[in-house]
Design an enzyme around this catalytic site. Structure first.
Site, PDB file in Angstrom:
ATOM      1  N   SER A 234       0.840  -1.193   0.000  1.00 49.28           N
ATOM      2  CA  SER A 234       0.000   0.000   0.000  1.00 49.28           C
ATOM      3  C   SER A 234       0.875   1.244   0.000  1.00 49.28           C
ATOM      4  O   SER A 234       1.951   1.250   0.609  1.00 49.28           O
ATOM      5  CB  SER A 234      -0.905  -0.021   1.233  1.00 49.28           C
ATOM      6  OG  SER A 234      -0.529   0.985   2.141  1.00 49.28           O
ATOM      7  N   LYS A 235       0.399   2.262  -0.689  1.00 42.59           N
ATOM      8  CA  LYS A 235       1.264   3.436  -0.827  1.00 42.59           C
ATOM      9  C   LYS A 235       1.406   4.189   0.489  1.00 42.59           C
ATOM     10  O   LYS A 235       2.346   4.950   0.662  1.00 42.59           O
ATOM     11  CB  LYS A 235       0.809   4.340  -1.963  1.00 42.59           C
ATOM     12  CG  LYS A 235      -0.514   4.997  -1.813  1.00 42.59           C
ATOM     13  CD  LYS A 235      -0.724   5.914  -3.008  1.00 42.59           C
ATOM     14  CE  LYS A 235      -2.175   6.354  -3.078  1.00 42.59           C
ATOM     15  NZ  LYS A 235      -2.570   6.835  -4.373  1.00 42.59           N
TER      16      LYS A 235
END
Ligand code: GLU
Length: 469
Positions: A234-235
């Site tokens: 996930s960013k």
């Protein structure tokens, strides 16, 4: 039939390594099939799109070898808006879609659950178009939708479990599910190779293809990319931007080799292979459907191997962005006029064997270009203990007397200084290294001293000695 694949990123953030992996897989598949790779920028989420993200995607693709001008496009989804609306209208006119003005609360009140999907309330109520009326697809009550997926076999979805989903919002704008299908249709896409995250959309999209009277594409949902805790990358939590890896000094060749190993491997237990081998051997239907672990440690090791495989001249070239600070790479701690290309060339082969990523070049060589070294105070405190002052004094005297300032003479001289005190070379070296480089680790000390030169080396040793008074 000419194979036509597409890579369809949304320009809503930095370019994700998982996206780069899908792009490469599409690229290779097209090449193997004598087909065409289409790039489509899915830019219809106006609130989240930014032109710089599009530019970032183009340059990231270019970096990993999907160069501008070698593919069809980029097309922009927004340019096809007329087709999206026309398809929505056709579905309505043919009775495959109907209008609905229910709010989420309305549906919840009727079904008694917030988890239940839409209950089909407006299916047969002939609401007609109007402001705030969403268009919903009438999914078949019976039968099943079988998705032909090159990686996952034939996942089958019972139609009665698929709700009548929205295809155009209350303001008339078509949603992603429909726009994406219409674009694939108008662009003649034959194979949709994309991330597993989209698999839940696929039966709905295939129903749209059927309803619009066009044969659906062959699908291939490539595995989700996860971190060491098996969480989807996930960013917000993980380092996912291809650009971040590039800035850190990963080589494009290492990166794309590694990305292709997410869920697949070349023959014969090999991992590091020339790109041509990957292009020959990769098989989409051999991709493992299970989540693929993005192992940064392994990538680092890969990158080190790729760095070591460069010629020294190419290594020197590859280091330039970090030596000068170009683009988004921060400038080094020295001034441009302090940089000495000859001194750098002299130590480059020593550095090349030690780096995992190119950005590490800066702390390895900064002592050569700065007027005085950047002292790592923790390293200083750990190293400059009892005896260091006396040791430095002896080393200074011995070095001053050297006739030839070369690595071999420096080494044997310091060895002798240590031996007189019953010290091994490692212990003897440590204070000298901290004095001249500011650090406890780095390039081989005696070569470093040779390149730094007699005057500068001795000046630093004397300065360190003064600090110990
Ligand atoms: N724009 C979508 C995304 O970035 C891709 C959809 C697709 O590949 O079908 O996730």
């Amino acid at each position: 039939m000419t194979v036509r694949v597409r890579f369809a990123p949304s320009p809503t953030g930095m370019f994700h390594v998982g996206g780069a992996r899908s792009a490469l897989q599409n690229w290779i598949y097209a090449k193997q099939q004598g087909g065409v790779f289409v790039l489509r920028i899915e830019d219809t989420d106006a609130a989240r799109n930014k032109p710089e993200w599009t530019e970032g995607i183009l340059s990231a693709l270019d970096w990993i070898g999907i160069s501008r001008g070698s593919y069809e496009g980029p097309y922009f989804q927004s340019e096809n808006a007329g087709e999206h609306r026309a398809a929505a209208a056709r579905l309505y006119e043919s009775g495959r879609a109907y209008y609905c003005d229910c709010t989420r609360e309305d549906v919840q009140a009727r079904t008694g659950s917030q988890y239940q999907g839409y209950d089909g309330y407006h299916r047969d109520r002939n609401l007609g178009p109007g402001v705030g009326h969403a268009l919903r697809f009438r999914t078949p009550d019976e039968g099943a939708t079988v998705v032909v997926d090159l990686i996952r076999g034939e996942p089958t979805f019972e139609n009665k479990l698929i709700e009548d989903f929205v295809i155009a919002r209350g303001d008339g704008s078509p949603v992603f599910l429909l726009a994406n299908v219409v674009d694939d249709m108008t662009m003649g896409i034959t194979h949709v190779i994309r991330a597993e995250e989209h698999l839940p959309n696929t039966p709905k999209q295939q129903l749209l293809w059927d309803a619009l009277g066009v044969k659906p594409p062959v699908w291939a949902h490539v595995p989700v990319v996860v971190n060491e805790k098996r969480q989807k990358l996930s960013k917000r939590r993980d380092k996912v931007a291809l650009e971040a890896y590039r800035e850190e000094g990963y080589l494009a060749g290492a990166m794309r080799n590694y990305l292709m190993l997410l869920g697949w491997a070349p023959s014969g237990d090999r991992e590091i292979v020339p790109w041509s081998v990957i292009e020959d051997e990769f098989r989409l239907d051999e991709v493992n459907p299970s989540p693929a672990f993005f192992d940064e440690k392994k990538l680092r090791a890969f990158n080190g191997e790729y760095i070591r495989a460069l010629s020294v001249a190419d290594f020197i070239d590859a280091c330039q962005p970090w030596l000068t600070g170009t683009g988004t790479i921060a400038p080094p701690p020295w001034q441009p006029e302090e940089f000495d290309a000859d001194a750098f060339a002299a130590v480059a082969p020593l550095a090349q064997t030690r780096l995992a990523v190119l950005s590490e070049i800066v702390p390895n060589v900064d002592f050569l270009f700065l007027a005085s070294p950047l002292i790592d105070e923790a390293a200083w405190a750990k190293t400059m203990k009892d005896g260091s002052a006396e040791l430095l004094d002896a080393a200074i005297v011995a070095f001053e007397a050297l006739e030839s300032w070369d690595a071999d003479s420096l080494k044997s001289t310091l060895e002798a200084v240590g031996a007189e005190r019953g010290l091994k070379l490692g212990k003897t070296q440590a204070p000298v290294r901290v004095a001249v480089t500011g650090r406890t680790v780095g390039l081989p000390l005696f070569e470093s001293l040779e390149v730094l030169g007699r005057e500068r080396a001795l000046t630093r040793m004397r300065a360190a000695r003064l600090r110990l008074v």
